[in-house]
Enzyme design. Structure first.
Site, PDB file in Angstrom:
ATOM      1  N   HIS A  24      12.628  -1.006 -30.536  1.00  0.00           N
ATOM      2  CA  HIS A  24      12.463  -0.449 -29.181  1.00  0.00           C
ATOM      3  C   HIS A  24      13.242  -1.270 -28.147  1.00  0.00           C
ATOM      4  CE1 HIS A  24       9.171   1.100 -31.436  1.00  0.00           C
ATOM      5  NE2 HIS A  24       8.189   0.469 -30.883  1.00  0.00           N
ATOM      6  N   HIS A  78      -3.877   0.338 -37.062  1.00  0.00           N
ATOM      7  CA  HIS A  78      -2.958   0.740 -35.977  1.00  0.00           C
ATOM      8  C   HIS A  78      -2.142   1.946 -36.450  1.00  0.00           C
ATOM      9  CE1 HIS A  78      -0.164   0.547 -32.739  1.00  0.00           C
ATOM     10  NE2 HIS A  78       0.622  -0.424 -33.162  1.00  0.00           N
ATOM     11  N   GLU A  80       0.855   3.060 -35.159  1.00  0.00           N
ATOM     12  CA  GLU A  80       2.308   3.105 -34.945  1.00  0.00           C
ATOM     13  C   GLU A  80       3.030   3.216 -36.286  1.00  0.00           C
ATOM     14  OE1 GLU A  80       3.961   0.170 -32.249  1.00  0.00           O
ATOM     15  OE2 GLU A  80       5.801   1.346 -32.041  1.00  0.00           O
ATOM     16  N   ASP A  82       5.484   1.931 -37.772  1.00  0.00           N
ATOM     17  CA  ASP A  82       5.875   0.808 -38.638  1.00  0.00           C
ATOM     18  C   ASP A  82       4.712   0.425 -39.575  1.00  0.00           C
ATOM     19  OD1 ASP A  82       4.733   0.059 -36.190  1.00  0.00           O
ATOM     20  OD2 ASP A  82       5.646  -1.921 -36.168  1.00  0.00           O
ATOM     21  N   HIS A 145      -1.701  -3.050 -29.916  1.00  0.00           N
ATOM     22  CA  HIS A 145      -0.595  -2.745 -29.035  1.00  0.00           C
ATOM     23  C   HIS A 145      -0.664  -1.321 -28.468  1.00  0.00           C
ATOM     24  CE1 HIS A 145       3.891  -1.428 -29.628  1.00  0.00           C
ATOM     25  NE2 HIS A 145       3.758  -1.812 -28.388  1.00  0.00           N
ATOM     26  N   ASP A 164      -0.879  -5.965 -34.854  1.00  0.00           N
ATOM     27  CA  ASP A 164       0.313  -6.491 -34.175  1.00  0.00           C
ATOM     28  C   ASP A 164       0.093  -7.883 -33.567  1.00  0.00           C
ATOM     29  OD1 ASP A 164       2.142  -4.460 -34.622  1.00  0.00           O
ATOM     30  OD2 ASP A 164       1.591  -3.342 -32.836  1.00  0.00           O
ATOM     31  N   TYR A 192       8.037 -12.403 -29.663  1.00  0.00           N
ATOM     32  CA  TYR A 192       7.198 -11.228 -29.954  1.00  0.00           C
ATOM     33  C   TYR A 192       6.203 -11.002 -28.817  1.00  0.00           C
ATOM     34  CZ  TYR A 192       4.239  -8.171 -32.794  1.00  0.00           C
ATOM     35  OH  TYR A 192       3.509  -7.116 -33.260  1.00  0.00           O
ATOM     36  N   HIS A 225       2.959  -8.323 -38.930  1.00  0.00           N
ATOM     37  CA  HIS A 225       4.384  -8.689 -38.941  1.00  0.00           C
ATOM     38  C   HIS A 225       4.514 -10.199 -39.135  1.00  0.00           C
ATOM     39  CE1 HIS A 225       5.750  -4.794 -37.415  1.00  0.00           C
ATOM     40  NE2 HIS A 225       4.861  -4.865 -36.448  1.00  0.00           N
TER      41      HIS A 225
HETATM   42 FE1  FEO Z   1       2.618  -1.475 -32.587  1.00  0.00          FE
HETATM   43 FE2  FEO Z   1       3.876  -3.130 -35.347  1.00  0.00          FE
HETATM   44  O1  FEO Z   1       3.386  -1.679 -34.275  1.00  0.00           O
END
Ligand code: FEO
Length: 399
Positions: A24, A78, A80, A82, A145, A164, A192, A225
């Site tokens: 992003h 989550h 999202e 990913d 997030h 996240d 991050y 992550h």
């Molecule tokens: Fe908000 Fe790693 O996605």
């Protein structure tokens, strides 16, 4: 493909994205990982999944640990993509009896995949779930997030799966924090935070208080992550507390672009003034600095100083890029200033001042514009601008 037992009967089965270079608009020069964890208890439970392009990595790793049969539970912390892109593949391969997530996550997953018939089981803060020998406690972390985000805490293992939060975009062969270069780890953690978590700092502070009040005995934090925290848990919690509370130091980021060199020359004089007041300075020439690296430097900076010449009654495009990005992330520095050269209109400094105002950054100086090429007198005035910003920072810090 390698898997790793991170706690007894809990296995990392995620994926490594060595090539990721943009998230992003955030430059991910070290790639990333999408972490997922398979818990081999009486109830076989997968926690999170990975990006769609990495589905095979996840399935291959998970099948090494669970060679046949289905999952009992799939926990989604989550929605999202990913972390859910591989959901259709996981659902086909493992046919979990329950898909456990927050209500907002269920809604988002249905909106993404149109799969209302998946066996959703909605949980909220305070709910817990027995996997057999261990219990998972859920803590919603709205906006960290996305509105759907949550933590899962494995009580008996003292393991917080944090989605996240506490992550880094950092692809490595190692899985634990103490196995990698510490300064790179903290640099990527700060980057991050500055590029993902920063606008939600108020919520981070509340969450840290809640976690403390809940007296969770955490000895490992596994984000979705990057590296898993096992040695530096107190350090990353402290860092999040500092970043979220806007703890800054005597430091300024001077972000500038230049057309024929005049604004760069002005920047050097401004920087000289800042240094003279004892500030640490990051000179971010936008021809070489990525917007996300400027944000990382702003994380602990008291001052943000902007320089651009006037181009077509505005400022230069790289400055527009930075300001569009920074405005949304709400940097917490509080002292600012602006400068730039011009030929006839000279609007850029006024516009930069307005942008600083929009970010709630107080001006230490009315701004300085110089026609075409700065003279020695002009450079003295640039130095004065730097001194004004530096003095205001030192006054604010009580130094
Ligand atoms: Fe908000 Fe790693 O996605």
């Amino acid at each position: 493909m390698n898997t790793l037992e991170i706690k007894k009967d809990i296995f990392w089965v995620g994926a490594i994205d060595w090539e990721l270079r943009d998230f992003h608009g955030y430059s991910t020069e070290r790639g990333s990982t999408y972490n997922a964890f398979l818990v081999m208890d009486e109830k076989k439970t997968l926690m999170d999944s990975v990006k769609s392009t990495k589905s095979d990595e996840l399935l291959t790793r998970a099948r090494k640990i669970l060679p046949s049969g289905n999952l009992d539970y799939l926990i989604l912390n989550h929605a999202e993509m990913d972390h859910t892109g591989s959901l259709p593949a996981v659902m086909r391969e493992f046919r979990p009896e329950k898909v456990i997530c927050s209500r907002a996550c269920m809604d988002a997953v249905i909106e993404h995949f149109g799969k209302q018939d998946w066996p959703f089981h909605v949980v909220k803060t305070g709910d817990s779930l027995s996997l057999g020998r261990r219990t998972v406690r859920f803590i919603e972390t709205k906006m960290l997030h996305w509105p759907d985000s949550m933590f899962s805490f494995l009580e008996e293992d003292h393991l917080l799966v944090s989605s996240d939060a506490f992550g880094q975009h950092y692809a490595t062969g190692e899985r634990f924090d103490d196995e990698v270069d510490q300064s790179e780890l903290m640099k990527q953690s700060a980057k991050y935070y500055a590029n993902i978590i920063l606008p939600y700092s108020g919520l981070v502070l509340k969450l840290l208080e809640n976690v403390k009040a809940m007296k969770l005995e955490i000895d490992m934090i596994a984000p979705d992550h990057g590296l898993i925290w096992r040695k530096n848990v107190p350090a990353i919690l402290q860092a999040y507390g500092d970043w979220a509370s806007g703890k800054v130091k005597a430091k300024a980021v001077v972000a500038y672009d230049t057309m024929w060199g005049s604004t760069a020359t002005m920047a050097h004089a401004v920087i000289d003034g800042l240094i003279s007041q004892g500030l640490q300075v990051k000179a971010a020439d936008l021809k070489g600095w990525h917007r996300s690296d400027v944000m990382t430097e702003l994380l602990d900076s008291a001052a943000f100083v902007l320089g651009s010449p006037t181009l077509n009654n505005g400022y230069l495009p790289r400055m527009a890029d930075l300001l569009c990005y920074a405005r949304g992330l709400k940097p917490m520095c509080s002292v600012g200033g602006a400068f730039g050269s011009y030929g006839w209109g000279g609007e850029s400094v006024k516009l930069l001042n307005e942008e600083l105002g929009r970010m709630k950054i107080d001006l230490a100086h009315e701004g300085l514009k110089v026609k075409y090429v700065p003279s020695r007198d002009d450079l003295d005035k640039c130095r004065e601008l730097g001194i004004s910003v530096g003095r205001k920072v030192m006054e604010m810090l009580g130094a």
